[in-house]
Design a protein around this motif. Sequence first.
Motif, PDB file in Angstrom:
ATOM      1  N   VAL A 246     -26.193 -22.881  -8.123  1.00 38.07           N
ATOM      2  CA  VAL A 246     -26.289 -23.229  -6.691  1.00 38.07           C
ATOM      3  C   VAL A 246     -26.844 -24.634  -6.549  1.00 38.07           C
ATOM      4  O   VAL A 246     -26.303 -25.477  -5.828  1.00 38.07           O
ATOM      5  CB  VAL A 246     -27.176 -22.207  -5.941  1.00 38.07           C
ATOM      6  N   ALA A 247     -27.903 -24.914  -7.299  1.00 39.18           N
ATOM      7  CA  ALA A 247     -28.515 -26.253  -7.238  1.00 39.18           C
ATOM      8  C   ALA A 247     -27.513 -27.329  -7.662  1.00 39.18           C
ATOM      9  O   ALA A 247     -27.412 -28.389  -7.040  1.00 39.18           O
ATOM     10  CB  ALA A 247     -29.748 -26.293  -8.133  1.00 39.18           C
ATOM     11  N   ALA A 248     -26.720 -27.031  -8.693  1.00 37.61           N
ATOM     12  CA  ALA A 248     -25.756 -28.026  -9.190  1.00 37.61           C
ATOM     13  C   ALA A 248     -24.667 -28.279  -8.149  1.00 37.61           C
ATOM     14  O   ALA A 248     -24.253 -29.421  -7.927  1.00 37.61           O
ATOM     15  CB  ALA A 248     -25.131 -27.540 -10.490  1.00 37.61           C
ATOM     16  N   ASN A 260     -28.777 -29.334 -18.938  1.00 40.19           N
ATOM     17  CA  ASN A 260     -29.216 -28.164 -19.719  1.00 40.19           C
ATOM     18  C   ASN A 260     -29.802 -27.145 -18.761  1.00 40.19           C
ATOM     19  O   ASN A 260     -30.609 -27.513 -17.890  1.00 40.19           O
ATOM     20  CB  ASN A 260     -30.328 -28.561 -20.706  1.00 40.19           C
ATOM     21  N   LEU A 261     -29.415 -25.889 -18.934  1.00 39.86           N
ATOM     22  CA  LEU A 261     -30.076 -24.817 -18.168  1.00 39.86           C
ATOM     23  C   LEU A 261     -30.766 -23.901 -19.172  1.00 39.86           C
ATOM     24  O   LEU A 261     -30.128 -23.098 -19.868  1.00 39.86           O
ATOM     25  CB  LEU A 261     -29.064 -24.040 -17.313  1.00 39.86           C
ATOM     26  N   GLY A 262     -32.073 -24.081 -19.266  1.00 40.55           N
ATOM     27  CA  GLY A 262     -32.889 -23.289 -20.177  1.00 40.55           C
ATOM     28  C   GLY A 262     -34.323 -23.349 -19.684  1.00 40.55           C
ATOM     29  O   GLY A 262     -34.625 -23.998 -18.676  1.00 40.55           O
ATOM     30  N   ALA A 306     -32.598 -31.376 -15.194  1.00 40.15           N
ATOM     31  CA  ALA A 306     -32.195 -30.494 -14.073  1.00 40.15           C
ATOM     32  C   ALA A 306     -33.328 -30.414 -13.056  1.00 40.15           C
ATOM     33  O   ALA A 306     -33.093 -30.378 -11.846  1.00 40.15           O
ATOM     34  CB  ALA A 306     -31.839 -29.106 -14.588  1.00 40.15           C
ATOM     35  N   GLU A 307     -34.551 -30.423 -13.549  1.00 36.84           N
ATOM     36  CA  GLU A 307     -35.675 -30.380 -12.602  1.00 36.84           C
ATOM     37  C   GLU A 307     -35.746 -31.671 -11.800  1.00 36.84           C
ATOM     38  O   GLU A 307     -35.870 -31.665 -10.583  1.00 36.84           O
ATOM     39  CB  GLU A 307     -36.992 -30.140 -13.351  1.00 36.84           C
TER      40      GLU A 307
END
Length: 339
Positions: A246-248, A260-262, A306-307
């Motif tokens: 959703v954020a992306a 990266n999503l981790g 990502a943050e």
Amino acid sequence: MRALLAGGAGYVGAHTAVALLEAGHDVVLLDDLSNASAAAADRVAKITGRSVPLVVGDAADDDVIAAVFDAHGPFDAIVHLAAFKAVGESTQKPLEYYDNNLNTTFALLRVGIARGIRSFLFSSTGTVYSDPADLPFTEESKTSVDLSNAYSKSKRMNEVVLEDVARVNPGLDVTVLRYFNPVGAHPSGLIGEDPKGIPNNLMPYVQRVAIGDLDRVGVFGTDYDTPDGTGLRDYIHVVDLAEGHVAALEKGAPGYAVYNLGTGEPVSVLQLVASFEEAVGREFRKEMLARRPGDVAATYCDPSKAERELGWKARLTIDDASRDAWKWQSQNPRGFEGD
Ligand code: WQD
């Protein structure tokens, strides 16, 4: 925003559909059900109280995709989650993996661009990183197509294609999300991981031991250069992962971007098993075995990009994932088949 989720009835797909709907967006699912159940769409509708159209079909077929646009479009975005993803199987069936994992992307891009979508979100994997010396992996860490299996190679090949296609389509934002190890389930217990056959991955395997389907957990390797000798992975709760999509879509960078999503927090095999035992309230039989061919000692990411750019950060822990996975599995001992 209106999004077409290719592979949308799958494990990550269903959770991403929930997150998008709860953020006020609309979704339509396209899935060939090769590794998913149509019941997942009903469960997503039950969780969200929203309508969730599911079209059963092949996301590698331009005519199928065009028919979805005719019936349910127009779409602002395509979220491409439709891929075969079993690493071990991919070493035995490379042609099937390259065929499906690349042709779905080509067809979705052809039709999506022709129909004027603005965003294309691609499900990739942290296994495209090639040099353990780069740990924790950032988006600038070395990647390679020369990887240990056709699944990971197909994902890196997709990224190369997507970067070139983004370059010649300035109106199209392409965002690549490199998942680490998705685990857990929606806290309602209505959707979760439901692999067909004996699970390859650790948490779904432990889930099946917990409900008594399988009699013990095999620990693949206790002699790695890690704190407790067992493999380290970056386990990300699938609800956090879904929210990353959703954020992306809402804040992704223009053009081509990779995230990266981790969690950035490595957890060992024995730590994950202990977390699950805590959630269930009893110990499982464990058998210490040899290393699994192809496994690495450790993989985990630096999730700070990502943050910084998406305002997204994983907030759930391995204990949250164990609790939620146990609720899903105990409420659905036969997965979606029970429907
Ligand atoms: C995790 C750890 C095993 C099973 C794979 C794909 C990756 C991604 C996630 C899609 C390792 C150990 C496992 C078991 C065990 N998929 N293990 N006993 O291999 O890190 O990643 O799934 O993106 O692309 O490569 O996940 O869950 O199989 O293994 O000891 O019965 O658990 O050795 O250390 P993996 P996994």
